[in-house]
Design a protein around this motif. Structure first.
Motif, mmCIF file in Angstrom:
data_model
loop_
_atom_site.group_PDB
_atom_site.id
_atom_site.type_symbol
_atom_site.label_atom_id
_atom_site.label_comp_id
_atom_site.label_asym_id
_atom_site.label_seq_id
_atom_site.Cartn_x
_atom_site.Cartn_y
_atom_site.Cartn_z
ATOM 1 N N ILE A 128 0.849 -1.195 0.000
ATOM 2 C CA ILE A 128 0.000 0.000 0.000
ATOM 3 C C ILE A 128 0.888 1.250 0.000
ATOM 4 C CG2 ILE A 128 -1.704 1.324 1.335
ATOM 5 C CD1 ILE A 128 -2.926 -1.236 0.140
ATOM 6 N N CYS A 129 1.942 1.239 0.799
ATOM 7 C CA CYS A 129 2.861 2.383 0.832
ATOM 8 C C CYS A 129 3.535 2.607 -0.519
ATOM 9 C CB CYS A 129 3.939 2.172 1.897
ATOM 10 S SG CYS A 129 3.352 2.292 3.592
ATOM 11 N N MET A 130 3.993 1.538 -1.127
ATOM 12 C CA MET A 130 4.695 1.685 -2.414
ATOM 13 C C MET A 130 3.760 2.161 -3.522
ATOM 14 S SD MET A 130 7.910 1.271 -1.965
ATOM 15 C CE MET A 130 8.626 0.990 -3.580
ATOM 16 N N THR A 186 11.248 4.888 -2.017
ATOM 17 C CA THR A 186 12.163 3.923 -2.627
ATOM 18 C C THR A 186 12.133 2.704 -1.714
ATOM 19 O OG1 THR A 186 14.064 4.684 -1.328
ATOM 20 C CG2 THR A 186 13.677 5.776 -3.473
ATOM 21 N N LEU A 187 12.705 1.612 -2.153
ATOM 22 C CA LEU A 187 12.783 0.434 -1.291
ATOM 23 C C LEU A 187 13.568 0.749 -0.016
ATOM 24 C CD1 LEU A 187 13.499 -2.375 -3.911
ATOM 25 C CD2 LEU A 187 11.343 -1.924 -2.725
ATOM 26 N N VAL A 188 14.663 1.477 -0.179
ATOM 27 C CA VAL A 188 15.488 1.843 0.975
ATOM 28 C C VAL A 188 14.712 2.755 1.919
ATOM 29 C CG1 VAL A 188 17.579 3.063 1.696
ATOM 30 C CG2 VAL A 188 17.658 1.523 -0.265
ATOM 31 N N GLY A 189 14.013 3.741 1.363
ATOM 32 C CA GLY A 189 13.244 4.675 2.185
ATOM 33 C C GLY A 189 12.134 3.988 2.958
ATOM 34 N N LEU A 190 11.426 3.084 2.298
ATOM 35 C CA LEU A 190 10.360 2.365 2.991
ATOM 36 C C LEU A 190 10.955 1.436 4.052
ATOM 37 C CD1 LEU A 190 7.351 1.933 3.278
ATOM 38 C CD2 LEU A 190 7.505 0.146 1.537
ATOM 39 N N GLY A 191 12.065 0.807 3.717
ATOM 40 C CA GLY A 191 12.747 -0.038 4.693
ATOM 41 C C GLY A 191 13.132 0.742 5.935
ATOM 42 N N LEU A 228 7.059 -7.205 -1.198
ATOM 43 C CA LEU A 228 6.328 -6.713 -2.373
ATOM 44 C C LEU A 228 6.165 -7.819 -3.413
ATOM 45 C CD1 LEU A 228 8.058 -3.232 -2.748
ATOM 46 C CD2 LEU A 228 5.760 -3.695 -1.851
ATOM 47 N N SER A 229 7.209 -8.599 -3.594
ATOM 48 C CA SER A 229 7.147 -9.713 -4.554
ATOM 49 C C SER A 229 6.095 -10.731 -4.143
ATOM 50 C CB SER A 229 8.506 -10.398 -4.673
ATOM 51 O OG SER A 229 9.456 -9.517 -5.199
#
Length: 142
Positions: free
Chosen positions: A68-70, A76-81, A95-96
């Motif tokens: 949902i966030c993405m 970015t993946l890093v930012g969400l992480g 996500l996958s």
């Protein structure tokens, strides 16, 4: 080991600052809405959605919140992480797994798709009325 020794040669040579930044207020609000929506629909407490628990329910709620966030295109993946306290590989894996389940037409994932749809609807409701989320989960700043 000094902190400077953790800086790569290229970072030193070219003056790159890779210090992680704090999430913006907008990013924090998106994560809050996604986590609370996933919690509301699945019954998994928000602390468990963002935690390290490995039950199927916790992992499913967490991965849906990532997705949902993405979808907002703010991360970015890093930012969400960084927001979830995970590395980008964990986010990518989540996500996958959600994408695989959403694309699979088998009846095995019918329930998952229904849960996902309900989380998205709740997210949008919280987006329109953030006070309802604050009241429902007893959230406050600080």
């Amino acid at each position: 080991m000094s902190e400077e020794s953790n800086v790569s040669y290229a970072e030193k040579r070219f003056g790159i600052d890779n210090t992680p930044r704090e999430p913006t207020m907008a990013e924090q609000e998106i994560v809050d809405r996604a986590v609370c929506a996933a919690s509301h629909v699945t019954g998994v407490p928000p602390s468990r959605v963002v935690g390290r628990g490995r039950t199927e329910e916790q992992v499913e709620a967490r991965f849906i919140a990532y997705h949902i966030c993405m979808e907002t295109n703010e991360f970015t993946l890093v930012g969400l992480g960084r927001c979830f306290g995970k590395d980008h590989g964990a986010i990518h894996n989540g996500l996958s797994r959600v994408n695989e389940r959403l694309e699979d037409d088998s009846s095995a994932f019918r329930r998952f798709k229904q849960v996902y749809k309900r989380v998205r609807e709740r997210y949008k409701a919280y987006e329109k009325d953030p006070d309802s989320m604050v009241q429902e989960f007893g959230l406050h700043d600080g």
